[in-house]
Design a protein around this motif. Structure first.
Motif, mmCIF file in Angstrom:
data_model
loop_
_atom_site.group_PDB
_atom_site.id
_atom_site.type_symbol
_atom_site.label_atom_id
_atom_site.label_comp_id
_atom_site.label_asym_id
_atom_site.label_seq_id
_atom_site.Cartn_x
_atom_site.Cartn_y
_atom_site.Cartn_z
ATOM 1 N N GLY A 1 1.277 12.188 -4.145
ATOM 2 C CA GLY A 1 2.419 11.527 -3.530
ATOM 3 C C GLY A 1 2.799 10.288 -4.324
ATOM 4 O O GLY A 1 2.425 10.145 -5.494
ATOM 5 N N VAL A 2 3.502 9.402 -3.676
ATOM 6 C CA VAL A 2 4.071 8.264 -4.392
ATOM 7 C C VAL A 2 3.163 7.042 -4.353
ATOM 8 O O VAL A 2 2.267 6.935 -3.522
ATOM 9 N N THR A 3 3.422 6.149 -5.280
ATOM 10 C CA THR A 3 2.920 4.798 -5.181
ATOM 11 C C THR A 3 4.079 3.997 -4.592
ATOM 12 O O THR A 3 5.108 3.830 -5.245
ATOM 13 N N PRO A 4 3.940 3.558 -3.353
ATOM 14 C CA PRO A 4 5.110 3.056 -2.617
ATOM 15 C C PRO A 4 5.472 1.613 -2.933
ATOM 16 O O PRO A 4 5.532 0.781 -2.042
ATOM 17 N N TYR A 5 5.763 1.343 -4.205
ATOM 18 C CA TYR A 5 6.172 -0.021 -4.544
ATOM 19 C C TYR A 5 7.669 -0.187 -4.403
ATOM 20 O O TYR A 5 8.216 -1.270 -4.532
ATOM 21 N N ASP A 6 8.378 0.959 -4.169
ATOM 22 C CA ASP A 6 9.829 0.916 -4.021
ATOM 23 C C ASP A 6 10.246 2.107 -3.157
ATOM 24 O O ASP A 6 9.417 2.935 -2.801
ATOM 25 N N SER A 7 11.538 2.198 -2.863
ATOM 26 C CA SER A 7 12.011 3.333 -2.082
ATOM 27 C C SER A 7 11.854 4.624 -2.872
ATOM 28 O O SER A 7 11.889 4.618 -4.098
ATOM 29 N N ALA A 8 11.723 5.712 -2.154
ATOM 30 C CA ALA A 8 11.612 7.020 -2.805
ATOM 31 C C ALA A 8 12.982 7.461 -3.298
ATOM 32 O O ALA A 8 14.004 7.069 -2.756
ATOM 33 N N HIS A 9 12.990 8.287 -4.339
ATOM 34 C CA HIS A 9 14.262 8.806 -4.850
ATOM 35 C C HIS A 9 14.277 10.330 -4.821
ATOM 36 O O HIS A 9 13.306 10.955 -4.387
ATOM 37 N N VAL A 10 15.375 10.918 -5.246
ATOM 38 C CA VAL A 10 15.514 12.374 -5.127
ATOM 39 C C VAL A 10 14.455 13.125 -5.932
ATOM 40 O O VAL A 10 14.124 14.256 -5.610
ATOM 41 N N ASP B 1 -1.531 -1.761 -9.359
ATOM 42 C CA ASP B 1 -0.933 -2.872 -10.115
ATOM 43 C C ASP B 1 0.535 -3.097 -9.776
ATOM 44 O O ASP B 1 0.986 -4.224 -9.602
ATOM 45 N N LYS B 2 1.263 -2.002 -9.718
ATOM 46 C CA LYS B 2 2.706 -2.155 -9.518
ATOM 47 C C LYS B 2 3.041 -2.730 -8.150
ATOM 48 O O LYS B 2 3.982 -3.506 -7.996
ATOM 49 N N LEU B 3 2.244 -2.306 -7.160
ATOM 50 C CA LEU B 3 2.448 -2.858 -5.821
ATOM 51 C C LEU B 3 2.153 -4.356 -5.809
ATOM 52 O O LEU B 3 2.878 -5.141 -5.189
ATOM 53 N N ILE B 4 1.098 -4.715 -6.503
ATOM 54 C CA ILE B 4 0.718 -6.130 -6.541
ATOM 55 C C ILE B 4 1.795 -6.944 -7.256
ATOM 56 O O ILE B 4 2.221 -7.998 -6.774
ATOM 57 N N ASP B 5 2.288 -6.413 -8.391
ATOM 58 C CA ASP B 5 3.348 -7.105 -9.132
ATOM 59 C C ASP B 5 4.617 -7.239 -8.292
ATOM 60 O O ASP B 5 5.234 -8.295 -8.222
ATOM 61 N N ARG B 6 5.003 -6.118 -7.670
ATOM 62 C CA ARG B 6 6.239 -6.133 -6.891
ATOM 63 C C ARG B 6 6.112 -7.064 -5.689
ATOM 64 O O ARG B 6 7.039 -7.796 -5.346
ATOM 65 N N MET C 1 6.504 -10.512 -6.824
ATOM 66 C CA MET C 1 7.905 -10.793 -7.141
ATOM 67 C C MET C 1 8.717 -11.066 -5.879
ATOM 68 O O MET C 1 9.558 -11.957 -5.838
ATOM 69 N N LEU C 2 8.443 -10.250 -4.846
ATOM 70 C CA LEU C 2 9.205 -10.377 -3.603
ATOM 71 C C LEU C 2 8.613 -11.421 -2.662
ATOM 72 O O LEU C 2 9.210 -11.744 -1.632
ATOM 73 N N ASP D 1 3.153 -9.587 0.984
ATOM 74 C CA ASP D 1 1.834 -9.007 0.813
ATOM 75 C C ASP D 1 1.983 -7.568 0.300
ATOM 76 O O ASP D 1 2.738 -6.779 0.871
ATOM 77 N N PRO D 2 1.303 -7.225 -0.785
ATOM 78 C CA PRO D 2 1.476 -5.888 -1.363
ATOM 79 C C PRO D 2 1.125 -4.756 -0.401
ATOM 80 O O PRO D 2 1.771 -3.704 -0.418
ATOM 81 N N LEU D 3 0.123 -4.969 0.428
ATOM 82 C CA LEU D 3 -0.248 -3.909 1.367
ATOM 83 C C LEU D 3 0.825 -3.731 2.430
ATOM 84 O O LEU D 3 1.099 -2.617 2.884
ATOM 85 N N GLU D 4 1.445 -4.856 2.785
ATOM 86 C CA GLU D 4 2.534 -4.783 3.762
ATOM 87 C C GLU D 4 3.751 -4.094 3.140
ATOM 88 O O GLU D 4 4.429 -3.281 3.780
ATOM 89 N N LEU D 5 4.006 -4.419 1.878
ATOM 90 C CA LEU D 5 5.102 -3.759 1.151
ATOM 91 C C LEU D 5 4.889 -2.247 1.135
ATOM 92 O O LEU D 5 5.808 -1.461 1.386
#
Length: 479
Positions: free
Chosen positions: A28-37, A71-76, A79-80, A83-87
RNA sequence: GGCCUCGUAGCCAAGUGGCAAGGCAGAGGUCUGCAAAACCUUCACCACGGGUUCGAUUCCCGUCGAGGCCUCCA
């Protein structure tokens, strides 16, 4: 059923590890952003595979994960300023809602890294114990790529090919540039868990090896399961590393772990790669806003799962119209005066034949379109097409196409059928529509064509079109 | 640079060593008060150049073009 196995490159018969049962793990995805098509396409492919296998009577365990710390979740998150886990939680919640709207079945298990830390640490320890991993002074744990003679077997590369262009990053404590992290020691402020090597978090690949083991290995099947799927882009390094880890933990050199590797192609937008920099990424939310779930699914299934697909507005309009064509064939019109001459068994057999050949959804769809034409023709000839329609509905259901989700509304004393689901459009102003339709029926009865046409324009302004059938008017969302 | 896919009608897209599925769009017709839906008819020199073969879109080589991976990615 034959499926293309990325490992061998060949079509292979799907022989269950445990007779009658199939275990599938899909990345599945690494949910650092919205899913795309693209994510949607991937899950639609495996959703159809699971539906088909179940329809064929196999007992399927379908597992698909979320990598919710990385890593990407932590970076994002940094940036925002969240908390990365909350994101991750937020993006997962949104994506699960979108998955439901896309008509995707819920996997039997949706494991998350943050909830599987124990098994991940256990597997990491086994890899170290077996000599395939090592711990650095800073508390990182790396996989020792050179310890495994067959490393690279999935992506058909050898360590020398891969070594080209790689080098040590400053500050790294790896033995070899290609070695990858099993466990990363925590930096201040990062999500961290206690481990034998100090506070830290899992590396990127280990979660899938550990979670598939937890949920898909069985007493009868041993250290393997049937199918592992994901996007083509995951072949290297992700899946290669999953194999290395799982086999190292199992202390084996021979092929264990997943028996068959399936990879779906990438979605392109107007012939180009979807990327943030080009700004042409179509999010799942965008797609659901513009096109119906059935249209999105039909678009995906219209091309072979391994091929790259090119998403264009024109192609999506075609898919939308094609869905309507199938749905129209399911409508009941007129009364039958003759028995059916349609050979539904033959249709079913051709559908199965298509699907058995490496999930040949495009050909399976062609079978459905041919059945739709046959139904329409027979219906026009006064045949009883109910069995054929039932077959069309059943086979479309195997592909996950809902087709029409008609609702009948009872308003102003007149029954009127409103078809909404096929276009994914909400019908509003129902009372006004019902009133106008009733008035138009009267106008037509008195041959007041001018008024009838005028009402059609008024309905158009309300976003619907009216179609006259022998059973009375049918209202649909305007195209 | 290395590994690997792919290039089929206006668009999307299957497929096979022996006259090229399906959908959308287009054209003509039937039906309909008009439409819509539906039905009928119609619409492809399979990127280019070589080679193998009785015969290639399908196999092999090359050219051009697109994409994936080699660093994060469904």
């Amino acid at each position: 059923m034959k499926l293309r196995n990325t490992m061998s490159g060949e079509l292979e018969e799907l022989v269950p590890v445990v007779p009658g049962k199939i275990g599938i793990y899909v990345c599945g995805v690494t949910p650092y952003d919205s899913a795309h098509v693209g994510h949607a396409m991937s899950l639609i492919v495996y959703d159809v595979l699971v539906r088909y296998l179940r329809w064929r009577g196999l007992e399927v365990t379908y597992v698909s994960n979320y990598t919710d710390v990385d890593d990407k979740l932590i970076d994002r998150g940094a940036m925002l300023g969240v908390d990365p886990l909350e994101l991750a939680n937020q993006n997962i919640a949104q994506w699960e809602d979108e998955q439901t709207r896309l008509g995707l079945m819920k996997p039997d298990v949706r494991p998350r890294v943050t909830q599987e830390i124990g098994p991940i640490i256990a597997m990491t320890q086994e890899i170290v114990d077996h000599g395939y991993g090592y711990v650095t002074p800073s508390g990182d744990v790396y996989y020792r790529v050179r310890a495994k003679a067959d490393y690279g077997k999935l992506s058909h590369r050898n360590i020398e090919d891969l070594r080209t262009g790689t080098r040590f990053e400053p500050g790294e404590e790896k033995e070899f540039p290609l070695d990858f992290a099993l466990w990363k020691s925590a930096k201040p402020g990062e999500p961290a868990w206690d481990s034998p090597w100090g506070k830290g978090r899992p590396g990127w690949h280990i979660e899938c090896s550990a979670m598939s083991r937890t949920y898909l290995y069985s007493a009868e099947g041993g250290e393997r399961f049937d199918i592992h799927g994901g996007g083509l882009d995951l072949i290297f390094p992700h899946h290669e590393n999953e194999i290395a880890q799982a086999e190292a933990a199992a202390h084996g050199e021979g092929q264990v772990f997943a028996r068959l590797w399936m990879h779906n192609g990438m979605v392109q937008r107007d012939g180009e790669k979807m990327s943030k920099s080009i700004g042409n990424v179509v999010s799942a939310a965008d797609a659901l806003e513009r096109w119906s779930p059935d249209a999105i699914r039909l678009y995906v299934l219209n091309s072979h799962y391994r091929a790259a697909t090119n998403l264009t507005d024109e192609a999506m309009a075609a898919a939308t119209a094609a869905v309507r064509r199938l749905a129209n064939a399911l409508e009941v019109r007129g009364s039958a005066t003759a028995a059916s001459t349609i050979d539904v068994a033959d249709t079913r057999a051709r559908f199965v034949e298509a699907m058995e050949n490496d999930l040949g959804a495009p050909q399976a769809l062609a079978v459905l379109f041919e059945l739709a034409r046959t139904i329409n023709r027979a219906r026009d000839a006064g045949e009883d097409v109910r069995d054929a329609q039932a077959m069309l509905r059943e086979l479309a259901g195997v592909l996950g196409l809902a087709l029409s989700r008609d609702v009948t509304v009872q308003l102003t004393g007149q029954e009127m059928r409103v078809e909404a689901g096929t276009l994914g459009v909400e019908i509003t102003h129902q009372e006004a529509i019902a009133r106008l339709v009733a008035e138009r029926t009267e106008a037509r009865a008195s041959k007041n064509w001018a008024r009838a046409d005028e009402i059609r324009d008024e309905l158009d302004a309300l976003g619907v079109m009216v179609e006259d059938t022998p059973q009375g008017p049918v209202v649909r969302p305007r195209r």
